[in-house]
Design an enzyme around this catalytic site. Structure first.
Site: not given
Ligand code: AMP
Length: 397
Positions: A35, A377, A354, A198
């Site tokens: 980062r 996110g 992710g 999911k």
């Protein structure tokens, strides 16, 4: 929006929101500086255009406490090493002393402010705190795409104090530009591969994407909720029984928009959730009661290869199986390689969100796809079609 490469920052203080939320070990050593390195082009562009960069970031979750284990001073030396510029560290991020110091910053120096989240006002988006932060700069640049989905003081609220004097940094611009190549300026055929654990966490992405797609590949654990919804036998595979109706609705929506949906044909099964489990292969809708599907099978991969080689725009979000276990990583690795092939043939490929980012790194193909998003996110919310406060704040006056 303005571009920092065209702004004349001569002698101006440029307050830059960076994402220096890097992992530290117990001695304060940086264990992954990705980062920090990502922001170097922005810092250099500001310096080359005559500006004095004043960097602000959060680090960890100090929750309003002055927790010196999460001080940004641990980053000072490394920031000097990777930029080749002198770094002046301030022990606070607001206040008269800080403002005075920003005004005496010299050409070739960078200022690094202390952790923004030592103040609760940062995450609550406090107006007064944002105003105090704004006193540290003449221009505002936001290069922290990873926090663009948060309406925090430094990521969004602050921007109103810089009318006409604000711009995205180069990381932020690249993220916006690349995701727009999928969402807006896409070339057909467009294929999205959505995998992972999911369905519940991917519904909004699927709903937003379907009208833009030619092909939708559903893989990973979430595919079994769809297969069960269609009446298949899935044994002990991962399933969200509360989402069977949602899965049916998604399939109906895809039909309505003429999207070809590809669910796994066959599955690599295990009798236990373990790399050492006994392995068998079956049709994905005929898994026996004592087995669970942990990876895409060979027939599935053959079919996906045909779809992917002819695609011109590819979005990949979520692995095709439990790629963390080497015995069940083949599906994810193979799909990654198919995307690389398609990219070589001229497709635009974006990997975002992710675990698919972790997967391309594991299989060392991150440099062979068109773009790998850094903003987990934030990228997911962007793909869901949400307006990100950090981007909106840069667009408004
Ligand atoms: P997500 O964060 O929803 O993208 O899910 C990523 C996780 O899904 C990874 O840790 C994978 O190991 C897991 N996963 C992928 N396929 C399966 C599967 N067939 N069964 C269980 N977990 C899976």
């Amino acid at each position: 929006m303005k571009s920092i490469s065209t702004i004349n920052f001569n002698e101006k203080r440029v307050l830059v929101r960076v994402d220096f939320n890097v992992p530290l070990d117990s001695d304060g050593n940086i264990t992954d500086d990705t980062r920090m390195k990502a922001c170097i082009p922005t810092i250099k562009a500001i310096v080359e255009n005559g500006g004095r960069p004043i960097l602000m970031s959060h680090l960890g979750r100090p929750k309003g406490e002055r927790n010196l284990d999460l001080s940004l001073h641990y980053l000072t030396k490394h920031l000097e090493d990777i930029t080749g510029l002198e770094v002046v560290f301030m022990e606070d991020c607001i206040g008269e002393d800080v403002v005075a110091a920003t005004k005496s910053l010299e050409r070739g120096q960078i200022m690094l402010l202390e952790n923004l989240r030592f103040y609760n006002e940062e995450t609550s988006g406090d107006e007064e705190f944002a105003k105090s932060l704004a006193l540290n700069g003449d221009f505002y640049v936001n290069d922290a795409f990873g926090t663009a989905h948060r309406a925090h003081a430094s990521t969004a609220i602050i921007a109103k104090h810089f009318e006409g004097n604000k711009a995205p940094g180069l990381v932020m611009s690249a993220e916006i530009e690349n995701v727009n190549k999928v969402l807006n300026d896409r070339k057909s055929p467009v294929t999205a591969i959505v995998g992972g654990a999911k369905v519940s966490s991917k519904i909004d992405i699927l709903s937003n994407l379907i009208p833009k797609l030619d092909n939708l590949i559903i893989g990973g654990g979430m595919a079994f909720t769809f297969i069960k919804a269609k009446g298949g036998m899935i044994g002990k595979s991962l399933v969200e029984n509360d989402y069977l109706d949602t899965a049916k609705e998604i399939l109906l929506k895809a039909k309505e928009y003429d999207v070809n949906v590809y669910l796994p044909i066959d599955s690599v099964n295990a009798d236990d959730f373990s790399n050492e489990a006994n392995i068998s292969i079956s049709l994905a809708n005929e898994i026996s009661d004592d087995n669970m599907g942990l990876d895409a099978g060979p027939k599935t991969l053959l079919e996906l290869n045909d779809v992917l080689v002819s695609s011109k725009t590819i979005l990949w979000n979520g692995p095709m199986g439990v790629f963390e276990f080497d015995n069940f990583a083949n599906g994810t690795e193979s799909v990654g390689k198919m995307i690389v092939e398609a990219t070589k043939n001229g497709a635009f490929s974006l990997v975002g969100g992710g675990d698919s980012v972790a997967a391309v790194k594991k299989f060392k193909i991150q440099d062979q796809v068109s773009y790998v998003s850094t903003g987990g996110g934030a990228m997911l919310e962007y793909l869901e079609g949400k307006v990100l406060p950090g981007i909106k704040a840069l667009q408004e006056n």
